[in-house]
Design an enzyme around this catalytic site. Structure first.
Site, mmCIF file in Angstrom:
data_model
loop_
_atom_site.group_PDB
_atom_site.id
_atom_site.type_symbol
_atom_site.label_atom_id
_atom_site.label_comp_id
_atom_site.label_asym_id
_atom_site.label_seq_id
_atom_site.Cartn_x
_atom_site.Cartn_y
_atom_site.Cartn_z
ATOM 1 N N THR A 139 40.686 41.694 59.224
ATOM 2 C CA THR A 139 40.016 42.869 57.960
ATOM 3 C C THR A 139 38.795 43.441 58.325
ATOM 4 O O THR A 139 37.997 43.061 58.992
ATOM 5 C CB THR A 139 39.750 42.473 56.102
ATOM 6 O OG1 THR A 139 41.095 41.583 56.157
ATOM 7 C CG2 THR A 139 39.830 42.960 55.113
ATOM 8 N N SER A 145 44.849 46.535 53.303
ATOM 9 C CA SER A 145 46.233 46.323 54.599
ATOM 10 C C SER A 145 46.505 46.969 54.890
ATOM 11 O O SER A 145 47.813 46.643 55.640
ATOM 12 C CB SER A 145 46.623 47.095 52.337
ATOM 13 O OG SER A 145 46.423 47.001 51.653
ATOM 14 N N GLY A 178 36.254 34.753 55.996
ATOM 15 C CA GLY A 178 35.732 33.042 55.985
ATOM 16 C C GLY A 178 35.175 32.334 57.358
ATOM 17 O O GLY A 178 36.128 32.633 58.347
ATOM 18 N N ARG A 311 45.120 18.788 19.645
ATOM 19 C CA ARG A 311 44.026 20.401 18.675
ATOM 20 C C ARG A 311 45.403 20.343 17.744
ATOM 21 O O ARG A 311 46.192 20.729 17.770
ATOM 22 C CB ARG A 311 44.044 21.484 20.091
ATOM 23 C CG ARG A 311 43.187 22.023 18.999
ATOM 24 C CD ARG A 311 41.761 21.349 19.011
ATOM 25 N NE ARG A 311 41.104 22.896 18.640
ATOM 26 C CZ ARG A 311 39.146 22.799 17.651
ATOM 27 N NH1 ARG A 311 39.557 21.162 18.215
ATOM 28 N NH2 ARG A 311 39.086 23.418 17.436
ATOM 29 N N GLY A 407 37.884 28.441 22.466
ATOM 30 C CA GLY A 407 36.181 28.065 23.197
ATOM 31 C C GLY A 407 36.190 27.070 24.120
ATOM 32 O O GLY A 407 35.614 26.676 25.357
ATOM 33 N N THR A 428 45.082 39.202 46.106
ATOM 34 C CA THR A 428 44.591 40.347 46.887
ATOM 35 C C THR A 428 44.619 39.552 48.911
ATOM 36 O O THR A 428 44.819 40.024 49.684
ATOM 37 C CB THR A 428 43.404 40.730 46.761
ATOM 38 O OG1 THR A 428 43.176 40.880 45.511
ATOM 39 C CG2 THR A 428 42.124 41.994 48.143
ATOM 40 N N GLU A 430 45.859 37.491 51.989
ATOM 41 C CA GLU A 430 47.171 37.276 52.714
ATOM 42 C C GLU A 430 47.815 38.605 52.407
ATOM 43 O O GLU A 430 49.403 38.128 52.356
ATOM 44 C CB GLU A 430 47.389 35.293 52.428
ATOM 45 C CG GLU A 430 46.897 34.810 53.426
ATOM 46 C CD GLU A 430 47.314 34.631 54.277
ATOM 47 O OE1 GLU A 430 48.171 35.311 55.327
ATOM 48 O OE2 GLU A 430 46.253 34.161 55.184
ATOM 49 N N ASP A 432 48.080 42.008 49.883
ATOM 50 C CA ASP A 432 47.558 42.626 48.697
ATOM 51 C C ASP A 432 48.998 42.458 48.196
ATOM 52 O O ASP A 432 50.431 43.237 48.568
ATOM 53 C CB ASP A 432 46.920 44.608 48.357
ATOM 54 C CG ASP A 432 47.703 44.575 47.127
ATOM 55 O OD1 ASP A 432 46.384 44.560 46.233
ATOM 56 O OD2 ASP A 432 48.300 44.972 46.731
HETATM 57 C C1 LIG Z 1 36.959 35.941 49.088
HETATM 58 C C2 LIG Z 1 38.106 37.070 50.420
HETATM 59 C C3 LIG Z 1 38.163 36.195 51.558
HETATM 60 C C4 LIG Z 1 39.394 37.148 52.170
HETATM 61 N N1 LIG Z 1 39.145 36.275 54.464
HETATM 62 C C5 LIG Z 1 39.681 36.869 54.860
HETATM 63 C C6 LIG Z 1 39.654 36.562 56.424
HETATM 64 O O1 LIG Z 1 39.097 35.292 56.155
HETATM 65 N N2 LIG Z 1 40.052 36.979 57.631
HETATM 66 C C7 LIG Z 1 40.519 38.506 56.979
HETATM 67 O O2 LIG Z 1 41.374 38.746 58.202
HETATM 68 N N3 LIG Z 1 40.899 38.869 55.550
HETATM 69 C C8 LIG Z 1 40.413 38.277 54.341
HETATM 70 N N4 LIG Z 1 39.843 38.878 53.849
HETATM 71 C C9 LIG Z 1 40.648 39.709 53.349
HETATM 72 C C10 LIG Z 1 41.782 40.387 52.343
HETATM 73 O O3 LIG Z 1 42.625 40.106 53.367
HETATM 74 C C11 LIG Z 1 41.595 41.936 52.141
HETATM 75 O O4 LIG Z 1 40.852 42.484 51.406
HETATM 76 C C12 LIG Z 1 43.329 42.398 51.726
HETATM 77 O O5 LIG Z 1 44.119 42.367 52.918
HETATM 78 C C13 LIG Z 1 43.311 44.008 51.157
HETATM 79 O O6 LIG Z 1 42.578 44.716 51.954
HETATM 80 P P1 LIG Z 1 42.379 45.291 51.280
HETATM 81 O O7 LIG Z 1 40.229 44.742 50.495
HETATM 82 O O8 LIG Z 1 40.561 46.273 52.301
HETATM 83 O O9 LIG Z 1 42.272 46.233 50.093
HETATM 84 P P2 LIG Z 1 43.079 47.985 49.733
HETATM 85 O O10 LIG Z 1 43.552 47.410 51.282
HETATM 86 O O11 LIG Z 1 41.789 49.094 49.929
HETATM 87 O O12 LIG Z 1 43.830 47.714 49.059
HETATM 88 C C14 LIG Z 1 42.788 48.278 47.347
HETATM 89 C C15 LIG Z 1 44.833 48.485 46.669
HETATM 90 O O13 LIG Z 1 45.025 49.388 46.981
HETATM 91 C C16 LIG Z 1 46.071 49.296 46.485
HETATM 92 N N5 LIG Z 1 46.751 49.998 48.059
HETATM 93 C C17 LIG Z 1 46.656 49.441 49.373
HETATM 94 N N6 LIG Z 1 48.170 50.683 50.011
HETATM 95 C C18 LIG Z 1 48.715 50.696 49.127
HETATM 96 C C19 LIG Z 1 49.736 51.591 49.289
HETATM 97 N N7 LIG Z 1 50.425 51.846 50.101
HETATM 98 N N8 LIG Z 1 50.442 51.591 48.152
HETATM 99 C C20 LIG Z 1 50.155 51.418 46.500
HETATM 100 N N9 LIG Z 1 48.673 51.138 46.505
HETATM 101 C C21 LIG Z 1 48.368 51.027 47.892
HETATM 102 C C22 LIG Z 1 46.745 47.966 47.135
HETATM 103 O O14 LIG Z 1 47.496 47.456 46.149
HETATM 104 C C23 LIG Z 1 44.908 47.390 46.280
HETATM 105 O O15 LIG Z 1 44.821 47.498 44.864
HETATM 106 C C24 LIG Z 1 39.672 38.416 52.914
HETATM 107 C C25 LIG Z 1 38.929 38.795 51.183
HETATM 108 C C26 LIG Z 1 38.102 38.364 50.232
HETATM 109 C C27 LIG Z 1 38.318 39.180 48.764
#
Ligand SMILES: Cc1cc2nc3c(=O)[nH]c(=O)nc-3n(C[C@H](O)[C@H](O)[C@H](O)COP(=O)(O)OP(=O)(O)OC[C@H]3O[C@@H](n4cnc5c(N)ncnc54)[C@H](O)[C@@H]3O)c2cc1C
Length: 644
Positions: A139, A145, A178, A311, A407, A428, A430, A432
């Site tokens: 990412t 995504s 990570g 409870r 609570g 989100t 692995e 979204d």
């Molecule tokens: C705690 C954490 C750990 C992570 N660890 C790793 C890691 O180790 N390595 C790594 O590579 N990544 C990692 N990630 C990244 C994670 O895989 C991404 O956050 C995820 O793939 C989503 O990408 P984004 O955050 O850019 O969201 P975006 O892609 O920007 O999505 C934002 C919103 O837009 C919507 N959206 C996007 N495209 C479309 C579409 N075509 N149609 C409709 N809706 C859409 C989505 O549903 C979402 O609600 C991590 C993320 C977090 C928060």
């Protein structure tokens, strides 16, 4: 009247739930009871991170990390076992689960599946034993995504036989990675491969990010993502590469390579297909997250059911105070969720077995492994669908359990706040969930076709437009899945009772079929539209509904198949009733659509609601049996409210 279900023994149900990898589950339960894995809360970030790393070390010493790797490198060549072990970890420390997933699933998995012998020789034994800690850096801040649009580059320099890895601007820095902020020494970095002036698409490269003393390597800049809503035992960070040089050999070259003179070679000519094939090999991460979500849900339900069982609030007619689980409203919140958790468990078990069967023998030489198993495409779609539904179910159910404990559910000591915070992001990472469900629908529409990988949203619409609706609907998955249930049970149709399993199957199948059929009709307009993208975009809600309907069919088929593994008796009867509750509560939730299309009369709709109530009432005395069967170790339950 005696309650025949009272004789149901949770141990008997557990045996069936534990299934093929029962030994792995038993071992994980023992480990869960080990004081070194005690559930903690309220620690500062640094303490959490240090503790999680120590726990990783224990897992490595206990051989846990070996399961999913070839025996030649100290592994046990058991992919199914490794995913099952991961699933069980999720009953305890979820930061440990995620950090272990990054190290052995994502980092180790990409070396294993995208690399070749030279990478296996260089890294596998060390990463299994935790002598080498690694990241999976896919990412970027600008692209999550849409992975194909990543902007980090790896440009081949033939003069020095090296790749030069570069973050062109802040939007292209690696984000949320990570293991990056504190512990990682290596990263598998996904970047656009450029050679001889041409960009060949996203490929994976091994990039050292820290030296032996823990300092960033020259040209590598690392930032800490800071405090998160949960999972603070995982050190997520940002990575910037300022013309970082790595040997040509660091390209993970299972599917494509660059010669000494810079010539690009690949076994998969089509760029998009190559990209999807590479990503497909990493499907185990998605399956693991689905399993992890299901385990966390089981813990939450175990806490809430045990608490609700004792409870008491408000006196009943005889003056005794009523146990909250005796209230229908309380049963309605917890029991359908419990039933769906069973459905997800059985579907997950099938998925893990499917992955195990379709993964080539890890001990076989690379050139003797088949390129792709025929069922793999369908498995990948199923993994995407189950990951989305299981993680949304976890988020919703854990919240419900929190509220169901009043609570007390808000106190950190009772586990629910931690479960909530730690599993939230499962929807989100692995993939979204909304994006994943679209992938499921596209796979259904195109029938898991080989060239699906080449179809973007518009291509899918145009592909569907070229076909008859009948052709599209012919391949509806639920039809095939549910046919067996319909064949095995008599009746069906409007005359049968609402507890008729064949009728459930018919309604599930109709919903999936109808949604796909009407979706295909809508997308056909793309062929003649001025703006095919708008046609596709306008149908997005429909696409998601079709995917959800498909996953529901998968769940019903898996539940029925799963409970059939029990011999006739009280345990099987209990799971039959639980399956009825899953089927009917799903129909109840979807009855608007079903009634709109004349598939459910008003009278029958009311009968569905009444029967869900009756099933809640019937299952209420056995709710404890159903959660005990999950086998959550008492140490992992850890919540004082879960105990008398
Ligand atoms: C705690 C954490 C750990 C992570 N660890 C790793 C890691 O180790 N390595 C790594 O590579 N990544 C990692 N990630 C990244 C994670 O895989 C991404 O956050 C995820 O793939 C989503 O990408 P984004 O955050 O850019 O969201 P975006 O892609 O920007 O999505 C934002 C919103 O837009 C919507 N959206 C996007 N495209 C479309 C579409 N075509 N149609 C409709 N809706 C859409 C989505 O549903 C979402 O609600 C991590 C993320 C977090 C928060």
């Amino acid at each position: 009247m005696t309650d025949a279900l009272a004789a149901a023994d949770p141990a008997v149900i557990r045996e069936v739930l534990d299934g093929r990898w029962a030994a792995v589950r038993r071992r994980a339960r023992e480990l869960g009871a080990d004081p070194r894995f005690a559930v903690e809360y309220g620690e500062d970030t640094e303490t959490q991170r240090a503790r999680v790393l120590e726990r990783m070390q224990v897992l490595a010493e206990e051989g846990y990390s070996r399961l999913g790797f070839p025996t030649g490198y100290g592994g046990s060549n058991d992919i199914g076992g490794s995913i099952t072990g991961f699933e069980m970890l999720a009953m305890g420390d979820l930061s440990l689960l995620v950090k272990a997933g990054v190290q052995w699933g994502l980092f180790g998995g990409s070396i294993l599946h995208l690399g070749t012998e030279r990478h296996h020789d260089a890294y596998l034994a060390d990463l299994i034993e935790l002598r080498a800690l690694g990241c999976f850096a896919m990412t970027e801040t600008g692209h999550g995504s849409d992975v194909a649009s990543l902007r980090t580059t790896a440009t081949f320099d033939p003069d020095r036989d090296e790749f030069v890895v570069c973050t062109p601007d802040v939007d292209a820095r690696k984000e949320y990675i990570g293991n990056a902020a504190r512990d990682g020494h290596l990263a598998v970095v996904f970047a656009q491969l450029v050679t001889q002036g041409e960009t060949q698409g996203v490929h994976a490269f091994v990039v050292p990010i820290r030296d032996a003393d823990g300092h960033p390597m020259p040209g590598v800049r690392i930032e800490d993502c800071g405090l998160k809503a949960g999972l603070n035992g995982v050190d997520n960070g940002r990575l910037y590469f300022d013309d970082v040089r790595i040997p040509r050999d660091n390209l993970l070259n299972r599917y494509a390579d660059v010669d000494r003179d810079g010539t690009y070679r690949t076994s998969i000519e089509n760029k998009t297909k190559r990209f999807f094939t590479m990503l497909g090999t990493l499907v185990q991460g998605r399956i693991s997250v689905a399993g992890g979500a299901a385990s966390a849900t089981k813990v939450a339900l175990a806490v809430a059911v045990r608490y609700g069982d004792r409870r008491r609030q408000f006196a009943g007619p005889d003056g005794d105070e009523i146990r909250v689980l005796d209230y229908l409203a309380h049963q309605r919140r917890l029991l359908p969720a419990l039933a769906k958790t069973y459905a997800l468990h059985f579907a997950q078990s099938e998925l893990v077995a499917g992955l195990h069967e379709t993964t080539p023998n890890l001990d076989a030489p690379l050139d003797e492994r088949p390129a792709e198993h025929a069922d793999r495409r369908e498995l990948e779609a199923r993994a995407a669908g189950l990951k989305a539904i299981a993680t949304w179910h976890a988020t919703a159910t854990i919240q419900t359990c929190r509220e169901a404990c009043g609570g007390a559910g808000y106190l950190a000591a009772n586990r629910l706040p931690g479960l909530k915070a730690d599993t939230d992001v499962f929807t989100t990472f692995e993939g979204d969930n909304t994006v994943l469900l679209q992938l499921v629908a596209k796979e259904l529409l195109t029938g898991y076709r080989d060239h699906f990988g080449e179809l973007d949203a518009m291509g899918t619409a145009l592909f569907v437009a070229e076909q008859t609706v009948e052709t599209v609907v012919e391949r509806v998955g639920g039809r095939r899945l549910l046919q067996r249930i319909k064949d095995a049970t008599s009746g069906g149709g409007d005359e049968s009772g609402v507890l008729d399993r064949s009728w459930h199957a018919e309604v599930f199948e109709w919903r999936e079929r109808h949604l796909l059929e009407t979706l295909a009709r809508r997308l056909r307009k793309a062929a003649s539209a001025d703006d095919p993208f708008a046609v596709f975009n306008d149908a997005q809600d429909h696409l998601l509904a079709a995917a959800r309907a498909h996953v529901d069919s998968v769940l019903l088929a898996a539940f029925v198949h799963g409970l059939e593994q029990l011999p006739p008796g009280a345990e099987r009867d209990l799971l039959e009733a639980t399956c009825d509750l899953f089927a009917l509560s799903t129909i109840e939730a979807e009855r608007g659509l079903i009634q709109e299309h004349g598939r459910l009369t008003a009278a029958r709709s009311k009968a569905v609601i009444a029967t869900v109530n009756e099933l809640c009432h019937r299952l209420r005395p056995h709710a404890r049996t159903l959660v005990d069967a999950f086998g959550v170790p008492e140490a992992a339950l850890a919540a004082p409210i879960a105990f008398d």
